[in-house]
Design a protein around this motif. Structure first.
Motif, PDB file in Angstrom:
ATOM      1  N   TYR A   3       0.823  -1.205   0.000  1.00 29.44           N
ATOM      2  CA  TYR A   3       0.000   0.000   0.000  1.00 29.44           C
ATOM      3  C   TYR A   3       0.856   1.254   0.000  1.00 29.44           C
ATOM      4  O   TYR A   3       0.536   2.232  -0.662  1.00 29.44           O
ATOM      5  CB  TYR A   3      -0.956   0.012   1.201  1.00 29.44           C
ATOM      6  CG  TYR A   3      -2.069  -0.994   1.069  1.00 29.44           C
ATOM      7  CD1 TYR A   3      -2.992  -0.900   0.026  1.00 29.44           C
ATOM      8  CD2 TYR A   3      -2.191  -2.036   1.963  1.00 29.44           C
ATOM      9  CE1 TYR A   3      -4.013  -1.818  -0.113  1.00 29.44           C
ATOM     10  CE2 TYR A   3      -3.206  -2.967   1.838  1.00 29.44           C
ATOM     11  CZ  TYR A   3      -4.116  -2.850   0.796  1.00 29.44           C
ATOM     12  OH  TYR A   3      -5.117  -3.760   0.658  1.00 29.44           O
ATOM     13  N   ARG A   4       1.941   1.231   0.730  1.00 30.09           N
ATOM     14  CA  ARG A   4       2.853   2.378   0.758  1.00 30.09           C
ATOM     15  C   ARG A   4       3.444   2.620  -0.627  1.00 30.09           C
ATOM     16  O   ARG A   4       3.490   3.753  -1.100  1.00 30.09           O
ATOM     17  CB  ARG A   4       3.971   2.170   1.781  1.00 30.09           C
ATOM     18  CG  ARG A   4       5.010   3.281   1.726  1.00 30.09           C
ATOM     19  CD  ARG A   4       6.091   3.078   2.721  1.00 30.09           C
ATOM     20  NE  ARG A   4       5.662   3.807   3.902  1.00 30.09           N
ATOM     21  CZ  ARG A   4       6.274   3.756   5.058  1.00 30.09           C
ATOM     22  NH1 ARG A   4       7.311   2.965   5.218  1.00 30.09           N
ATOM     23  NH2 ARG A   4       5.859   4.466   6.060  1.00 30.09           N
ATOM     24  N   TYR A   7       0.727   4.031  -2.843  1.00 30.25           N
ATOM     25  CA  TYR A   7       0.477   5.437  -2.490  1.00 30.25           C
ATOM     26  C   TYR A   7       1.574   6.331  -3.078  1.00 30.25           C
ATOM     27  O   TYR A   7       1.286   7.394  -3.639  1.00 30.25           O
ATOM     28  CB  TYR A   7       0.382   5.616  -0.973  1.00 30.25           C
ATOM     29  CG  TYR A   7       0.187   7.049  -0.574  1.00 30.25           C
ATOM     30  CD1 TYR A   7      -1.068   7.647  -0.678  1.00 30.25           C
ATOM     31  CD2 TYR A   7       1.248   7.823  -0.105  1.00 30.25           C
ATOM     32  CE1 TYR A   7      -1.261   8.976  -0.328  1.00 30.25           C
ATOM     33  CE2 TYR A   7       1.062   9.149   0.245  1.00 30.25           C
ATOM     34  CZ  TYR A   7      -0.189   9.713   0.137  1.00 30.25           C
ATOM     35  OH  TYR A   7      -0.374  11.038   0.478  1.00 30.25           O
ATOM     36  N   LEU A  91      -5.445   9.077   5.470  1.00 29.11           N
ATOM     37  CA  LEU A  91      -4.286   8.873   6.341  1.00 29.11           C
ATOM     38  C   LEU A  91      -4.168   9.943   7.428  1.00 29.11           C
ATOM     39  O   LEU A  91      -3.659   9.666   8.517  1.00 29.11           O
ATOM     40  CB  LEU A  91      -3.001   8.860   5.504  1.00 29.11           C
ATOM     41  CG  LEU A  91      -2.842   7.714   4.507  1.00 29.11           C
ATOM     42  CD1 LEU A  91      -1.618   7.963   3.622  1.00 29.11           C
ATOM     43  CD2 LEU A  91      -2.740   6.381   5.228  1.00 29.11           C
TER      44      LEU A  91
END
Length: 170
Positions: A3-4, A7, A91
């Motif tokens: 996911y990082r 992103y 976030l």
């Protein structure tokens, strides 16, 4: 971890597309319109007379470039910006504010697409009602995304302030 990376990829794609428009297509359109700002860069809108003045100043090459290259890029950018802004807000915020900011990003995205459609009609030929509609969508887009940008900058600024303050106090 995936996911990082995703992103970061979305962030880079959004920034890259924005920079492409900010440094290439918008200046090119402005140049082809004798220095007048393109519709997309008038956050406070424009009158029908200003829209007509811009269209009269815009060269045929500029009109083709705006309707073609710029609108192809701008067909992707609002959705990409919505994904990036929504994820960033997710976030940074919790609760009702999170949902309100994501809704504002969605409104900005929708208004951007509506603006693009109205501008496409203007590039085909001036119409006073279409000029008014396009200006309203431009202002709606600008207001909505400004709220989201300010909220993101505020949150990131607070985070940085706390990090700096804690380091200097420790």
């Amino acid at each position: 971890m995936r996911y990082r990376a995703l992103y970061i990829l979305i962030s880079l794609a959004t920034a890259g597309l924005y920079l492409t428009m900010a440094l290439w297509t918008m200046p090119e359109i402005k140049l082809e319109a004798d220095g007048q700002m393109p519709f997309d860069l008038r956050p406070f809108g424009y009158s029908p007379a200003q829209a007509e003045e811009f269209l009269n100043a815009l060269s045929e090459e500029g009109r083709v470039f705006y309707a073609g290259v710029q609108h192809r890029l701008d067909a992707v950018f609002p959705a990409l910006l919505l994904i990036w802004a929504g994820w960033t807000v997710w976030l940074l915020y919790r609760g009702p504010l999170r949902w309100g900011l994501i809704a504002a990003a969605a409104v900005g995205c929708g208004a951007d697409y509506a603006e693009n459609a109205a501008v496409a009609r203007l590039l085909d030929g001036f119409d006073i009602d279409t000029a008014r509609t396009a200006a309203h969508w431009t202002m709606a887009k600008s207001a909505a995304v400004s709220v989201v940008y300010v909220a993101i900058l505020w949150s990131v600024g607070r985070w940085l302030w706390r990090r700096v303050f804690k380091r200097s106090a420790g």
